[in-house]
Every structure is written in structure tokens, then in C-alpha cells.
Design a protein around this motif. Structure first.
Motif, PDB file in Angstrom:
ATOM      1  N   GLY A   1       0.797  -1.215   0.000  1.00  0.00           N
ATOM      2  CA  GLY A   1       0.000   0.000   0.000  1.00  0.00           C
ATOM      3  C   GLY A   1       0.832   1.269   0.000  1.00  0.00           C
ATOM      4  N   ARG A   2       2.161   1.135  -0.079  1.00  0.00           N
ATOM      5  CA  ARG A   2       3.030   2.319  -0.071  1.00  0.00           C
ATOM      6  C   ARG A   2       3.001   3.056  -1.411  1.00  0.00           C
ATOM      7  NH1 ARG A   2       6.470  -1.493   2.194  1.00  0.00           N
ATOM      8  NH2 ARG A   2       6.421  -1.429   4.448  1.00  0.00           N
TER       9      ARG A   2
ATOM     10  N   ARG B   1       7.906   6.006  -7.996  1.00  0.00           N
ATOM     11  CA  ARG B   1       9.233   6.378  -8.493  1.00  0.00           C
ATOM     12  C   ARG B   1      10.132   5.135  -8.524  1.00  0.00           C
ATOM     13  NH1 ARG B   1      10.621  10.880  -9.686  1.00  0.00           N
ATOM     14  NH2 ARG B   1       9.239  12.003  -8.291  1.00  0.00           N
ATOM     15  N   THR B   2      10.142   4.389  -7.433  1.00  0.00           N
ATOM     16  CA  THR B   2      10.955   3.168  -7.386  1.00  0.00           C
ATOM     17  C   THR B   2      10.395   2.114  -8.336  1.00  0.00           C
ATOM     18  OG1 THR B   2      11.632   3.598  -5.122  1.00  0.00           O
ATOM     19  CG2 THR B   2      11.800   1.319  -5.889  1.00  0.00           C
ATOM     20  N   ALA B   3       9.080   1.937  -8.322  1.00  0.00           N
ATOM     21  CA  ALA B   3       8.458   0.908  -9.169  1.00  0.00           C
ATOM     22  C   ALA B   3       8.764   1.147 -10.645  1.00  0.00           C
ATOM     23  CB  ALA B   3       6.950   0.884  -8.930  1.00  0.00           C
ATOM     24  N   VAL B   4       8.586   2.376 -11.106  1.00  0.00           N
ATOM     25  CA  VAL B   4       8.860   2.689 -12.514  1.00  0.00           C
ATOM     26  C   VAL B   4      10.349   2.535 -12.798  1.00  0.00           C
ATOM     27  CG1 VAL B   4       8.840   4.533 -14.249  1.00  0.00           C
ATOM     28  CG2 VAL B   4       6.812   4.120 -12.826  1.00  0.00           C
ATOM     29  N   GLY B   5      11.188   2.923 -11.847  1.00  0.00           N
ATOM     30  CA  GLY B   5      12.635   2.769 -12.029  1.00  0.00           C
ATOM     31  C   GLY B   5      13.059   1.327 -12.214  1.00  0.00           C
ATOM     32  N   LEU B   6      12.330   0.404 -11.629  1.00  0.00           N
ATOM     33  CA  LEU B   6      12.662  -1.020 -11.731  1.00  0.00           C
ATOM     34  C   LEU B   6      12.102  -1.692 -12.977  1.00  0.00           C
ATOM     35  CD1 LEU B   6      12.062  -2.053  -8.014  1.00  0.00           C
ATOM     36  CD2 LEU B   6      14.266  -1.975  -9.202  1.00  0.00           C
TER      37      LEU B   6
ATOM     38  N   ARG C   1       5.068  -3.288 -16.504  1.00  0.00           N
ATOM     39  CA  ARG C   1       3.797  -2.831 -15.963  1.00  0.00           C
ATOM     40  C   ARG C   1       3.862  -2.736 -14.446  1.00  0.00           C
ATOM     41  NH1 ARG C   1      -1.109  -6.649 -17.263  1.00  0.00           N
ATOM     42  NH2 ARG C   1      -0.173  -6.266 -19.275  1.00  0.00           N
ATOM     43  N   VAL C   2       3.309  -1.666 -13.893  1.00  0.00           N
ATOM     44  CA  VAL C   2       3.133  -1.512 -12.456  1.00  0.00           C
ATOM     45  C   VAL C   2       1.661  -1.781 -12.166  1.00  0.00           C
ATOM     46  CG1 VAL C   2       3.203   0.066 -10.484  1.00  0.00           C
ATOM     47  CG2 VAL C   2       4.955   0.229 -12.271  1.00  0.00           C
ATOM     48  N   VAL C   3       1.379  -2.656 -11.210  1.00  0.00           N
ATOM     49  CA  VAL C   3       0.007  -2.949 -10.813  1.00  0.00           C
ATOM     50  C   VAL C   3      -0.202  -2.384  -9.417  1.00  0.00           C
ATOM     51  CG1 VAL C   3      -1.716  -4.741 -10.395  1.00  0.00           C
ATOM     52  CG2 VAL C   3      -0.019  -5.038 -12.223  1.00  0.00           C
ATOM     53  N   VAL C   4      -1.215  -1.543  -9.280  1.00  0.00           N
ATOM     54  CA  VAL C   4      -1.545  -0.918  -8.003  1.00  0.00           C
ATOM     55  C   VAL C   4      -2.740  -1.664  -7.420  1.00  0.00           C
ATOM     56  CG1 VAL C   4      -2.287   1.206  -6.878  1.00  0.00           C
ATOM     57  CG2 VAL C   4      -0.699   1.319  -8.803  1.00  0.00           C
ATOM     58  N   LEU C   5      -2.555  -2.226  -6.214  1.00  0.00           N
ATOM     59  CA  LEU C   5      -3.596  -3.038  -5.575  1.00  0.00           C
ATOM     60  C   LEU C   5      -4.262  -2.380  -4.381  1.00  0.00           C
ATOM     61  CD1 LEU C   5      -1.805  -6.489  -5.345  1.00  0.00           C
ATOM     62  CD2 LEU C   5      -3.617  -5.848  -6.905  1.00  0.00           C
ATOM     63  N   SER C   6      -3.634  -1.366  -3.838  1.00  0.00           N
ATOM     64  CA  SER C   6      -4.182  -0.784  -2.615  1.00  0.00           C
ATOM     65  C   SER C   6      -3.810   0.686  -2.548  1.00  0.00           C
ATOM     66  CB  SER C   6      -3.640  -1.526  -1.392  1.00  0.00           C
ATOM     67  OG  SER C   6      -2.226  -1.441  -1.366  1.00  0.00           O
ATOM     68  N   GLY C   7      -4.418   1.365  -1.597  1.00  0.00           N
ATOM     69  CA  GLY C   7      -4.119   2.778  -1.408  1.00  0.00           C
ATOM     70  C   GLY C   7      -5.155   3.677  -2.048  1.00  0.00           C
ATOM     71  N   ALA C   8      -6.431   3.392  -1.814  1.00  0.00           N
ATOM     72  CA  ALA C   8      -7.516   4.143  -2.446  1.00  0.00           C
ATOM     73  C   ALA C   8      -7.407   5.650  -2.220  1.00  0.00           C
ATOM     74  CB  ALA C   8      -8.866   3.635  -1.954  1.00  0.00           C
ATOM     75  N   ARG C   9      -6.868   6.052  -1.090  1.00  0.00           N
ATOM     76  CA  ARG C   9      -6.747   7.485  -0.796  1.00  0.00           C
ATOM     77  C   ARG C   9      -5.328   8.006  -1.028  1.00  0.00           C
ATOM     78  NH1 ARG C   9     -10.369   5.365   2.784  1.00  0.00           N
ATOM     79  NH2 ARG C   9     -12.410   6.341   2.763  1.00  0.00           N
ATOM     80  N   ASP C  10      -4.456   7.138  -1.503  1.00  0.00           N
ATOM     81  CA  ASP C  10      -3.068   7.489  -1.737  1.00  0.00           C
ATOM     82  C   ASP C  10      -2.954   8.353  -3.000  1.00  0.00           C
ATOM     83  OD1 ASP C  10      -0.362   7.441  -1.244  1.00  0.00           O
ATOM     84  OD2 ASP C  10      -0.035   5.448  -2.075  1.00  0.00           O
ATOM     85  N   GLU C  11      -2.038   9.304  -2.998  1.00  0.00           N
ATOM     86  CA  GLU C  11      -1.816  10.154  -4.171  1.00  0.00           C
ATOM     87  C   GLU C  11      -0.313  10.279  -4.433  1.00  0.00           C
ATOM     88  OE1 GLU C  11      -3.935  13.855  -4.029  1.00  0.00           O
ATOM     89  OE2 GLU C  11      -5.807  12.873  -3.491  1.00  0.00           O
TER      90      GLU C  11
END
Length: 168
Positions: free
Chosen positions: A64-65, A69-74, A80-90
């Protein structure tokens, strides 16, 4: 969630790089991870880059972090980056690096799945269960009256690696 992802990816013949607490490394390897790195390592991204010098095809973070920046860098080219959590995260999306890699970002919420997609997922889960997968390390049984305390334990992070069954 993370353990199930490792099992499914391994059974799909992916080379799985995982992060986990050191106490869980052996268990995560037993699920099929080729490499496991301490998720709190100060040089986590560098360690993962050494393990996947051409980048990763899919980056999934169940914490949920959403450190995009790190994900795209890797990512590998067209990763593809898959986001599973963090509904209120920006989080900040590094558009330039994502664009140059021809990468993509995909959100996933199971509540948006169609009945057909849920049926397909249930069949995959059942197949994995039938072959001995998706087994929790520890199962606790409690009366339904313990639900509030179990919920407090979950909020405090005390149920790591455990499944709880509440009985009426």
C-alpha cells in the motif's frame, strides 16, 4: 496476499523477485520466489536492480506504499506496475521514465471484476488449493465473540502469516 501472488506467478513460470521481512525469507522461497530481499533494506531498489539488470516485467506492491518512483525505475521496457491498494493514496507518477520505457500503470480492485472474471479467478484459486497451494502457516480458531479483539490484532499487525477462523 503477497504469498498468493508469489505462488500464482511461480506457477505461471515467472521468475519471482520478492521482498519480505528476514523472518519470512525461507517461507517466501518455499512458495517459489527465486530471490527474496529484506523489504526494509535501505538499498532495496539497488538490490532489486542487481537481481534484474534488464528490469522487471511486472511490479506489484501489496504494502500500500505505492512508491511509483521506485516501481517505474525497476521496470523493464514495456513493463507494468500494478496498483492493488491505497484508495486514498496520491503518489507522484514519474511520467517521463514511464513514457520512455513504454511502461504502463494498472489499477486492480477485485470489487470491479465481472462475474465471469470472478468465476475464472475462483477456478484458479481452487486449482491451486487442490494441488496443495495457498496454505496458511498458522490457523487460529476463535468464537465469533472474539471478532472485535481479532480485528484489533489485525490493525496492530499481529496476524502476519496467520489465518483466523471465527466460529458461531
Amino acid at each position: 496476499m503477497g504469498g498468493a501472488l508469489v505462488e500464482f506467478a511461480y506457477r505461471a513460470y515467472a521468475r519471482v523477485l520478492a521482498t519480505a521481512a528476514p523472518r519470512d525469507h525461507e517461507h517466501v522461497r518455499s512458495l517459489g520466489a527465486a530471490e527474496v530481499v529484506d523489504y526494509k533494506a535501505p538499498d532495496l531498489a539497488a538490490r532489486l536492480e542487481r537481481l534484474a539488470p534488464s528490469g522487471v516485467g511486472v511490479h506489484v506492491d501489496t504494502s500500500g506504499r505505492n512508491d511509483l518512483r521506485t516501481a517505474v525505475g525497476l521496470l523493464a521496457h514495456r513493463g507494468r506496475v500494478v496498483v492493488l491498494s491505497g484508495a486514498r493514496d496520491e503518489p507522484t507518477l514519474p511520467v517521463g521514465p514511464l513514457y520512455v520505457k513504454d511502461g504502463s500503470l494498472r489499477g486492480f480492485a477485485i470489487s470491479n471484476a465481472t462475474a465471469g472474471e470472478l468465476a475464472e479467478a475462483a477456478a484458479a484459486v481452487n486449482d491451486l488449493l487442490a494441488s496443495g497451494g495457498l496454505r496458511p502457516r498458522t490457523v487460529e480458531h476463535h468464537p465469533l465473540s472474539a471478532a472485535a479483539e481479532i480485528h484489533r490484532r489485525m490493525e496492530r499487525g499481529e496476524l502476519h502469516g496467520r489465518r483466523v477462523v471465527l466460529r458461531p
